[in-house]
Design a protein around this motif. Structure first.
Motif, PDB file in Angstrom:
ATOM      1  N   SER A 165      42.441 -41.522 -64.187  1.00 30.27           N
ATOM      2  CA  SER A 165      41.483 -40.347 -63.452  1.00 30.27           C
ATOM      3  C   SER A 165      42.520 -40.491 -61.335  1.00 30.27           C
ATOM      4  O   SER A 165      41.558 -39.014 -60.877  1.00 30.27           O
ATOM      5  CB  SER A 165      39.994 -40.749 -63.138  1.00 30.27           C
ATOM      6  OG  SER A 165      39.552 -41.622 -62.594  1.00 30.27           O
ATOM      7  N   GLY A 166      42.833 -41.541 -61.693  1.00 26.99           N
ATOM      8  CA  GLY A 166      43.010 -41.426 -60.165  1.00 26.99           C
ATOM      9  C   GLY A 166      44.950 -42.188 -59.995  1.00 26.99           C
ATOM     10  O   GLY A 166      45.488 -42.114 -61.391  1.00 26.99           O
ATOM     11  N   PHE A 167      45.453 -42.630 -59.157  1.00 23.48           N
ATOM     12  CA  PHE A 167      46.836 -43.531 -59.013  1.00 23.48           C
ATOM     13  C   PHE A 167      46.290 -44.152 -58.840  1.00 23.48           C
ATOM     14  O   PHE A 167      45.721 -44.679 -59.209  1.00 23.48           O
ATOM     15  CB  PHE A 167      47.330 -42.495 -57.540  1.00 23.48           C
ATOM     16  CG  PHE A 167      47.732 -41.426 -57.645  1.00 23.48           C
ATOM     17  CD1 PHE A 167      49.084 -41.050 -57.691  1.00 23.48           C
ATOM     18  CD2 PHE A 167      47.283 -40.471 -56.446  1.00 23.48           C
ATOM     19  CE1 PHE A 167      49.710 -40.020 -57.989  1.00 23.48           C
ATOM     20  CE2 PHE A 167      47.913 -39.703 -55.729  1.00 23.48           C
ATOM     21  CZ  PHE A 167      48.428 -39.250 -56.037  1.00 23.48           C
ATOM     22  N   GLY A 168      47.634 -44.989 -59.830  1.00 21.38           N
ATOM     23  CA  GLY A 168      47.604 -46.755 -60.317  1.00 21.38           C
ATOM     24  C   GLY A 168      47.237 -46.488 -61.352  1.00 21.38           C
ATOM     25  O   GLY A 168      47.804 -47.991 -62.283  1.00 21.38           O
ATOM     26  N   LEU A 195      43.510 -36.153 -57.434  1.00 20.05           N
ATOM     27  CA  LEU A 195      44.159 -36.646 -57.282  1.00 20.05           C
ATOM     28  C   LEU A 195      45.811 -34.736 -56.287  1.00 20.05           C
ATOM     29  O   LEU A 195      46.585 -35.405 -56.097  1.00 20.05           O
ATOM     30  CB  LEU A 195      45.334 -36.591 -58.370  1.00 20.05           C
ATOM     31  CG  LEU A 195      44.910 -37.859 -59.756  1.00 20.05           C
ATOM     32  CD1 LEU A 195      45.881 -37.515 -61.039  1.00 20.05           C
ATOM     33  CD2 LEU A 195      45.202 -38.650 -58.927  1.00 20.05           C
ATOM     34  N   GLY A 196      44.422 -34.217 -55.919  1.00 23.80           N
ATOM     35  CA  GLY A 196      44.780 -33.396 -54.916  1.00 23.80           C
ATOM     36  C   GLY A 196      45.539 -32.138 -55.396  1.00 23.80           C
ATOM     37  O   GLY A 196      45.083 -31.379 -54.816  1.00 23.80           O
ATOM     38  N   SER A 197      46.924 -31.821 -56.202  1.00 26.08           N
ATOM     39  CA  SER A 197      47.740 -30.971 -56.490  1.00 26.08           C
ATOM     40  C   SER A 197      48.441 -31.482 -58.247  1.00 26.08           C
ATOM     41  O   SER A 197      48.329 -32.606 -58.511  1.00 26.08           O
ATOM     42  CB  SER A 197      48.522 -31.256 -55.801  1.00 26.08           C
ATOM     43  OG  SER A 197      49.395 -32.201 -56.013  1.00 26.08           O
ATOM     44  N   ARG A 198      49.441 -30.426 -58.427  1.00 27.82           N
ATOM     45  CA  ARG A 198      49.478 -30.876 -59.818  1.00 27.82           C
ATOM     46  C   ARG A 198      50.639 -31.319 -59.728  1.00 27.82           C
ATOM     47  O   ARG A 198      51.204 -32.003 -60.301  1.00 27.82           O
ATOM     48  CB  ARG A 198      49.733 -29.308 -60.398  1.00 27.82           C
ATOM     49  CG  ARG A 198      48.397 -28.642 -60.785  1.00 27.82           C
ATOM     50  CD  ARG A 198      49.472 -27.426 -61.811  1.00 27.82           C
ATOM     51  NE  ARG A 198      50.042 -27.546 -62.903  1.00 27.82           N
ATOM     52  CZ  ARG A 198      51.496 -27.659 -63.566  1.00 27.82           C
ATOM     53  NH1 ARG A 198      52.117 -27.001 -61.696  1.00 27.82           N
ATOM     54  NH2 ARG A 198      52.042 -27.610 -64.090  1.00 27.82           N
ATOM     55  N   ALA A 199      51.182 -31.619 -58.476  1.00 25.23           N
ATOM     56  CA  ALA A 199      51.874 -32.712 -58.477  1.00 25.23           C
ATOM     57  C   ALA A 199      52.379 -33.842 -57.997  1.00 25.23           C
ATOM     58  O   ALA A 199      52.447 -34.853 -58.411  1.00 25.23           O
ATOM     59  CB  ALA A 199      53.194 -32.455 -56.731  1.00 25.23           C
ATOM     60  N   GLY A 200      50.902 -33.991 -57.767  1.00 25.12           N
ATOM     61  CA  GLY A 200      49.953 -35.360 -57.598  1.00 25.12           C
ATOM     62  C   GLY A 200      49.316 -35.697 -59.058  1.00 25.12           C
ATOM     63  O   GLY A 200      50.164 -37.383 -59.692  1.00 25.12           O
ATOM     64  N   ILE A 201      49.334 -34.971 -59.389  1.00 28.99           N
ATOM     65  CA  ILE A 201      49.439 -35.291 -61.309  1.00 28.99           C
ATOM     66  C   ILE A 201      50.295 -35.571 -62.310  1.00 28.99           C
ATOM     67  O   ILE A 201      50.363 -36.444 -62.548  1.00 28.99           O
ATOM     68  CB  ILE A 201      48.376 -34.004 -61.738  1.00 28.99           C
ATOM     69  CG1 ILE A 201      46.735 -33.699 -60.982  1.00 28.99           C
ATOM     70  CG2 ILE A 201      47.639 -34.252 -63.802  1.00 28.99           C
ATOM     71  CD1 ILE A 201      46.308 -32.286 -61.509  1.00 28.99           C
TER      72      ILE A 201
END
Length: 454
Positions: A165-168, A195-201
């Motif tokens: 569900s999040g970074f890391g 994650l803010g955006s599809r790029a973040g995903i």
């Protein structure tokens, strides 16, 4: 796993005080499902302290139990392993067991389709190897270590689903599993709020390469530009692309759907005609990823073809369910804009039955743009290709408002919190000519509609 308590203590670098001859053969976090020989792992939650169930676990056959160092009154004369943090201890044990296990490890992540891909990979390999896969949703920082620790010592292939569900989070799972092969099924919009955006995903999913073994490689959706960019920027990871473009290492064409499944032609690293007992262009794409895994395991095209013809998916993934004269497609396990559009596109193109019904429920966890994502589905739904649209849930009101310009009241139904109007509409209007898609997020439980038909 079959390890003595002493061996587990050595993995954890702790002193093991009692019962060195005790052997542990599994892991359990729930006394309701505990098996003889399991190591019981108690967790402290906001309302329940698992330590109160430790004695019950032993009574049901547990071989040993964790006990947190700061938890008072440990039971006497019981085989206990004292740890500071139960979750971290499980992860350390999984890393140790993984390091000595001889299986080929396959990690799978993606916004949509990772469970289907997991099932397809495992089914395709099962006729030729001893395969174990992630069960249910044991795909997080707790579930993945448990899955690894439950592997039989003679398992040849471990197929591990990795959720986040999040970074890391994917990086942590990848470094625990150290996969030989990693798959990214696609990039959607799930967890956009975190994650803010599809790029973040995409960046979060690409973390699966962090634990990838040096001799391994990534298998990824080559139709996704965000993944292509990440692969191009990565000078250290070997990667193979799948999808529908002739530029990929493996691509599919000439996809045909029937009541028995999908047939398609494959070209690239594998060539030939293949059939799977699953519906949907997106499931064909998941199958391409599985085929690249099969190729890496040195299976022949004939072996791959025979295995794919018999694959099975977890329920509620494009699952064909006849109910009397009616034919339902139960794809109600989950939904996000990408998977919703894929399911709608399938329905609009299929020739299995002429009368198409869309029964759609809310898409959840989409963050601040959830209204836009629901409204945009109106652009996907074509009045020439779909006869009835039934919408359920408060968020689907946004889509309903957009579709009123396309569909008349007899063919467009909306209900905010009650399945009954939708059930009654299907009972009154659907026939042996009808194929009915059920698609929504897990929390909407659209499969409940099936209970009204026999």
């Amino acid at each position: 796993m079959k390890k003595t308590l002493k061996q587990l203590a050595e993995w954890l670098k702790i002193d093991e005080q009692l019962h060195e001859d005790v052997t542990v053969t599994g892991i359990s976090i729930d006394t309701r499902t505990i098996q003889a020989g399991d190591l019981f792992v108690p967790f402290r939650g906001e309302s329940v302290n698992g330590h109160q169930f430790v004695e019950q676990a032993f009574e049901k056959g547990a071989a040993a139990s964790f006990w947190l160092n700061d938890e008072p009154n440990p039971p006497e004369n019981r085989p206990l392993l004292f740890v500071d943090d139960a979750e971290q201890a499980l992860q350390k044990m999984a890393i140790a067991y993984r390091s000595e296990h001889k299986a080929t490890f396959i990690g799978i992540t993606g916004s949509n389709g990772k469970t289907s891909a997991k099932d397809i990979v495992a089914s395709a390999l099962a006729p030729y190897f001893k395969v174990q896969k992630t069960i249910g949703n044991f795909n997080n920082q707790l579930g993945l270590p448990i899955t690894i620790l439950q592997l039989d010592e003679d398992t040849e292939i471990s197929v591990l689903e990795m959720g986040m569900s999040g970074f890391g989070e994917i990086e942590l799972l990848s470094r625990i599993a150290r996969p030989h092969l990693a798959i990214i099924t696609n990039i959607g919009e799930a967890h956009m709020q975190d994650l803010g955006s599809r790029a973040g995903i995409a960046q979060a999913k690409y973390e699966i390469t962090q634990g990838l073994l040096e001799e391994g490689f990534l298998i990824y959706d080559g139709d996704e530009p965000l993944l292509c960019d990440l692969v191009a920027e990565d000078a250290y990871t070997e990667a193979k692309a799948f999808g529908f473009s002739t530029a990929h290492d493996l691509f599919a064409a000439q996809i045909t759907a029937t009541e028995q499944g999908s047939s398609f032609t494959v070209e690239g690293m594998i060539n030939g005609n293949f059939t799977i007992p699953i519906l949907g262009k997106h499931q064909v794409k998941n199958t391409l990823a599985a085929m690249l895994v099969c190729k890496a395991m040195n299976l022949t095209g004939e072996q791959i073809s025979e295995a794919l013809a018999q694959i099975e998916l977890t329920d509620m993934r494009m699952q064909l369910i006849p109910k009397g004269p009616l034919l339902f497609i139960n794809d109600a396990y989950n939904a996000a804009p990408t998977s919703m559009r894929a399911a709608i596109d399938f329905m609009q193109s299929t020739t299995i039955r002429p009368e198409k019904w869309l029964v759609l429920g809310d898409m959840l966890e989409l963050g601040n743009d959830e209204q836009v994502f629901h409204e945009e589905l109106a652009q996907t739904i074509e009045i020439e290709a779909v006869q009835y649209v039934c919408l359920y849930g408060p968020r689907m009101k946004w889509l309903y408002d957009k579709l009123t310009a396309k569909f008349d009241a007899a063919h467009l139904i909306y209900s905010e919190a009650d399945y009954t109007p939708i059930v009654q509409k299907i009972q009154a209007e659907a026939s042996e000519e009808s194929i009915i898609l059920l698609k929504g997020s897990r929390g909407m439980k659209l499969e409940t509609i099936l209970q009204h038909f026999s």
